[in-house]
Scaffold this active site. Structure first.
Site, PDB file in Angstrom:
ATOM      1  N   LYS A 209     -72.818  -1.036 -23.179  1.00  0.00           N
ATOM      2  CA  LYS A 209     -73.666  -2.395 -23.220  1.00  0.00           C
ATOM      3  C   LYS A 209     -73.700  -2.069 -24.570  1.00  0.00           C
ATOM      4  O   LYS A 209     -73.974  -3.521 -25.118  1.00  0.00           O
ATOM      5  CB  LYS A 209     -74.735  -1.930 -22.450  1.00  0.00           C
ATOM      6  CG  LYS A 209     -75.950  -2.827 -22.782  1.00  0.00           C
ATOM      7  CD  LYS A 209     -77.173  -2.337 -21.948  1.00  0.00           C
ATOM      8  CE  LYS A 209     -77.089  -2.458 -20.391  1.00  0.00           C
ATOM      9  NZ  LYS A 209     -78.327  -2.706 -19.898  1.00  0.00           N
ATOM     10  N   GLU A 215     -68.787   8.714 -26.223  1.00  0.00           N
ATOM     11  CA  GLU A 215     -67.545   8.818 -24.895  1.00  0.00           C
ATOM     12  C   GLU A 215     -66.829   7.618 -24.971  1.00  0.00           C
ATOM     13  O   GLU A 215     -65.620   7.542 -25.290  1.00  0.00           O
ATOM     14  CB  GLU A 215     -67.615   9.720 -24.216  1.00  0.00           C
ATOM     15  CG  GLU A 215     -68.888  10.967 -23.886  1.00  0.00           C
ATOM     16  CD  GLU A 215     -69.898  10.591 -24.023  1.00  0.00           C
ATOM     17  OE1 GLU A 215     -70.904  11.441 -23.242  1.00  0.00           O
ATOM     18  OE2 GLU A 215     -70.882   9.265 -23.868  1.00  0.00           O
ATOM     19  N   GLY A 270     -76.727   1.029 -15.894  1.00  0.00           N
ATOM     20  CA  GLY A 270     -76.068   1.606 -15.276  1.00  0.00           C
ATOM     21  C   GLY A 270     -74.871   2.024 -14.323  1.00  0.00           C
ATOM     22  O   GLY A 270     -74.143   1.365 -13.750  1.00  0.00           O
ATOM     23  N   ARG A 271     -76.247   3.228 -13.794  1.00  0.00           N
ATOM     24  CA  ARG A 271     -75.411   2.608 -12.340  1.00  0.00           C
ATOM     25  C   ARG A 271     -75.966   1.881 -11.338  1.00  0.00           C
ATOM     26  O   ARG A 271     -75.425   2.439  -9.943  1.00  0.00           O
ATOM     27  CB  ARG A 271     -76.325   4.430 -11.587  1.00  0.00           C
ATOM     28  CG  ARG A 271     -78.440   3.892 -11.895  1.00  0.00           C
ATOM     29  CD  ARG A 271     -79.056   5.532 -11.961  1.00  0.00           C
ATOM     30  NE  ARG A 271     -80.025   4.937 -11.745  1.00  0.00           N
ATOM     31  CZ  ARG A 271     -80.759   5.468 -13.963  1.00  0.00           C
ATOM     32  NH1 ARG A 271     -79.864   5.629 -14.498  1.00  0.00           N
ATOM     33  NH2 ARG A 271     -82.430   5.603 -13.417  1.00  0.00           N
ATOM     34  N   GLU A 356     -79.343  10.522 -11.053  1.00  0.00           N
ATOM     35  CA  GLU A 356     -80.586  10.251 -12.386  1.00  0.00           C
ATOM     36  C   GLU A 356     -81.408   8.819 -11.915  1.00  0.00           C
ATOM     37  O   GLU A 356     -82.516   9.275 -12.865  1.00  0.00           O
ATOM     38  CB  GLU A 356     -78.791  10.015 -12.863  1.00  0.00           C
ATOM     39  CG  GLU A 356     -78.889   9.087 -14.735  1.00  0.00           C
ATOM     40  CD  GLU A 356     -78.162   8.271 -14.901  1.00  0.00           C
ATOM     41  OE1 GLU A 356     -77.192   8.910 -15.933  1.00  0.00           O
ATOM     42  OE2 GLU A 356     -77.963   7.489 -14.802  1.00  0.00           O
ATOM     43  N   HIS A 387     -62.783  23.356   5.944  1.00  0.00           N
ATOM     44  CA  HIS A 387     -62.265  24.710   5.226  1.00  0.00           C
ATOM     45  C   HIS A 387     -62.707  25.089   4.142  1.00  0.00           C
ATOM     46  O   HIS A 387     -61.966  26.030   3.647  1.00  0.00           O
ATOM     47  CB  HIS A 387     -60.473  24.267   5.517  1.00  0.00           C
ATOM     48  CG  HIS A 387     -60.308  23.982   6.550  1.00  0.00           C
ATOM     49  ND1 HIS A 387     -59.944  24.613   7.650  1.00  0.00           N
ATOM     50  CD2 HIS A 387     -60.084  22.363   7.076  1.00  0.00           C
ATOM     51  CE1 HIS A 387     -59.377  23.949   8.692  1.00  0.00           C
ATOM     52  NE2 HIS A 387     -59.343  23.655   8.974  1.00  0.00           N
ATOM     53  N   LYS A 515     -77.410  13.600 -25.528  1.00  0.00           N
ATOM     54  CA  LYS A 515     -76.570  12.271 -26.249  1.00  0.00           C
ATOM     55  C   LYS A 515     -77.774  13.031 -27.740  1.00  0.00           C
ATOM     56  O   LYS A 515     -76.601  13.085 -29.244  1.00  0.00           O
ATOM     57  CB  LYS A 515     -76.930  11.488 -26.203  1.00  0.00           C
ATOM     58  CG  LYS A 515     -76.406  10.373 -24.580  1.00  0.00           C
ATOM     59  CD  LYS A 515     -76.333   9.419 -24.285  1.00  0.00           C
ATOM     60  CE  LYS A 515     -76.456   8.459 -23.916  1.00  0.00           C
ATOM     61  NZ  LYS A 515     -75.989   6.866 -23.738  1.00  0.00           N
TER      62      LYS A 515
END
Length: 552
Positions: A209, A215, A270-271, A356, A387, A515
């Site tokens: 955005k 990153e 964002g999510r 979040e 397992h 951040k």
């Protein structure tokens, strides 16, 4: 209007506490034995999904009290406010209108008095044109070769949502295009992706955005350098790099043509951004028609959430069950168990969505809560988990409610594989419910021919308490609309829980702190003086890093 009064001060909350005490030692196995219709009574259908919630530690009285709680917390009005565009994200003074991105109705959606639907629909048309050009080889790379690979560069929601949907819909992929997701700021990740690619046939989509996420920007710059170092030129960048961003200027400065920059809006978190142009790599993989079907499935779940009565509302019921376990059974986690290889990324996406959103400790008005909020979300794909961590689910000292998620049909039928997969899913939920008593374990050992004394010693080790709750979500097959409905179901479940708890499910200030500190630590790792106010541990670890760099 959000409710901020403490839950624990409500007389209804006290009633729920008393009710919990009255049923806490009752066993679901006995409830099923006494009520042959329990499955039918605790069962819902919506938007192509079916939910069996009969294996929960609830009675009719439990459900009625929880539904009264939803009414007391003004849940129907809060749901309507979400869809109407009310400022539900009060700390950032924003609405949360991801539902507008999949709005197939004629209803306008207003932000600051302006209908945003024309812009949303225009963006979908731009995505359609873009996908048509790439998939029909009308847009080619700088050597005039067709694209074979697409690298989506993002992190958080711009990575997890599209990756989940892409994996879930792998049977619908165009075989001519390979989609890669680059998120981790780790040299190994980007190296492993780029070493398999040809710059002349690779398209990059930068998803940020702000066009400044650390990153994402670092990975984008590394891909830019790789492209320029392997035959591409500055003039060729516009043919190979596109962006989804609200910062047009920075994207243009990077070398991206303005016509190839897709919008992002402040009213989409964002999510929740999969449904926007962030879903562009998915649309390239499965085609715009299938992408629209994904949106339509989500829209159908939106309409269900918005209009269904609370007692028939799938996201609301799942939200209330979560509150029941978190706040009355003191459960701290919830397991997501998809029995579908294509849904293997679902637990990771739901981790971000839930943790979040509802990992908060103050209400909307800043008052500290005096009750627990969001659980830890974890899980894995079946049958692998059986397992590994299912042992704790069955015999551990605490329980974690589970969501079993299962298509009844396979895209790849081989022999009786799918019947075996479904049998494992059903038997695991059955075992969690039923358990095994010491008497049953002892008799089982004796029947096997074991010596009586040895059997008495071993029997306690084989006791499985059972009475451990689970939901089972099932559907015919993983189709685009089904996956859209499934993801939207969890979005609304999480939002409804936030409404019940009176917290803001749409900000993430804890992420922002990391951040801020990350930039200061990075400067120290690159040789700048270590700030004096850093704690001793961080200072020591910085020094260890600097020391070990000289050992290479």
């Amino acid at each position: 209007m959000a409710i901020t009064a403490s839950l624990t001060q409500s007389p209804l909350w006290q009633q729920l506490q008393q009710h919990y005490q009255s049923i806490r030692h009752q066993h679901m196995r006995d409830w099923f034995a006494a009520d042959p219709q329990r499955f039918q009574r605790f069962h819902l259908q919506a938007a192509g999904l079916s939910l069996d919630y009969s294996k929960n530690r609830i009675t009719n009285d439990t459900l009625q009290l929880l539904l009264q709680l939803a009414q007391e917390r003004n849940l129907p009005a809060q749901i309507e406010g979400l869809f109407r565009g009310d400022v539900v994200n009060r700390s950032e003074q924003r609405p949360a209108l991801h539902t507008a991105l999949r709005n197939f109705s004629d209803r306008p959606v207003l932000v600051d008095g302006q209908d945003i639907m024309p812009e949303v629909r225009a963006t979908i048309r731009r995505m359609e044109e873009f996908c048509w050009k790439i998939r029909r080889n009308q847009w080619r790379g700088y050597t005039n070769k067709a694209f074979t690979d697409v690298v989506s560069i993002g992190i958080g929601g711009s990575f997890l949502g599209p990756k989940l949907a892409s994996g879930a819909l792998k049977p619908y992929w165009d075989s001519r295009l390979n989609i890669h997701y680059l998120a981790n700021i780790d040299g190994s990740h980007i190296t492993e992706i780029l070493r398999r690619l040809d710059p002349a046939t690779t398209l990059f989509i930068i998803q940020s955005k702000s066009f400044g996420t650390q990153e994402t920007l670092k990975n984008a710059l590394a891909c830019r350098h790789w492209f320029l170092d392997n035959g591409g030129t500055e003039a060729d960048l516009a043919k190979h790099f596109t962006a989804v961003s609200s910062n047009v200027q920075k994207a243009v400065e990077f070398g991206i043509a303005e016509d190839n920059i897709f919008p992002m809006w402040d009213w989409v978190g964002g999510r929740y951004s999969l449904w926007s142009a962030i879903g562009l790599p998915l649309a390239l993989a499965v085609g715009i028609d299938n992408f629209r079907e994904l949106l339509r499935g989500a829209y159908e779940m939106d309409e269900h959430f918005r209009t269904a009565p609370l007692h028939q509302n799938m996201p609301v019921i799942m939200a209330l069950l979560g509150v029941w376990y978190v706040n009355f059974f003191d459960v701290g986690s919830h397991a997501i168990l998809p029995y579908d290889h294509y849904l293997r990324s679902l637990p990771a996406h739901l981790q971000q969505l839930d943790m979040e959103s509802n990992g908060k400790s103050v209400t909307q008005d800043g008052t500290p809560v005096d009750y627990d909020t969001g659980p830890i979300i974890w899980g894995g794909v079946g049958t692998n988990g059986q397992h590994a961590f299912h042992q704790l689910l069955h015999q551990g000292t605490h329980f974690s409610p589970c969501d079993f998620i299962m298509p009844m049909q396979s895209h790849n039928p081989i022999d009786n594989f799918h019947a075996m997969l479904v049998s494992n899913c059903l038997s695991q939920s059955q075992a969690l419910l039923q358990g095994k008593s010491e008497a049953e374990a002892l008799q089982e050992l004796l029947d096997s021919g074991m010596d009586a004394e040895a059997a008495r010693q071993l029997a306690p080790q084989k006791v499985i308490p059972g009475n451990r709750p689970s939901n089972t979500l099932y559907f015919p097959r993983s189709r685009p609309a089904t996956i859209g409905a499934l993801i939207a179901l969890y979005e609304h479940k999480v939002a409804a829980q936030g409404m019940l708890w009176g917290i803001n499910s749409f900000d993430q200030w804890g992420v922002e702190l990391g951040k801020q500190l990350g930039n200061k630590v990075l400067h120290a790792l690159e040789g700048e003086p270590v700030p004096a106010n850093f704690d001793g541990s961080t200072q020591g670890l910085i020094q260890a890093y600097l020391h070990m760099q000289h050992e290479l």
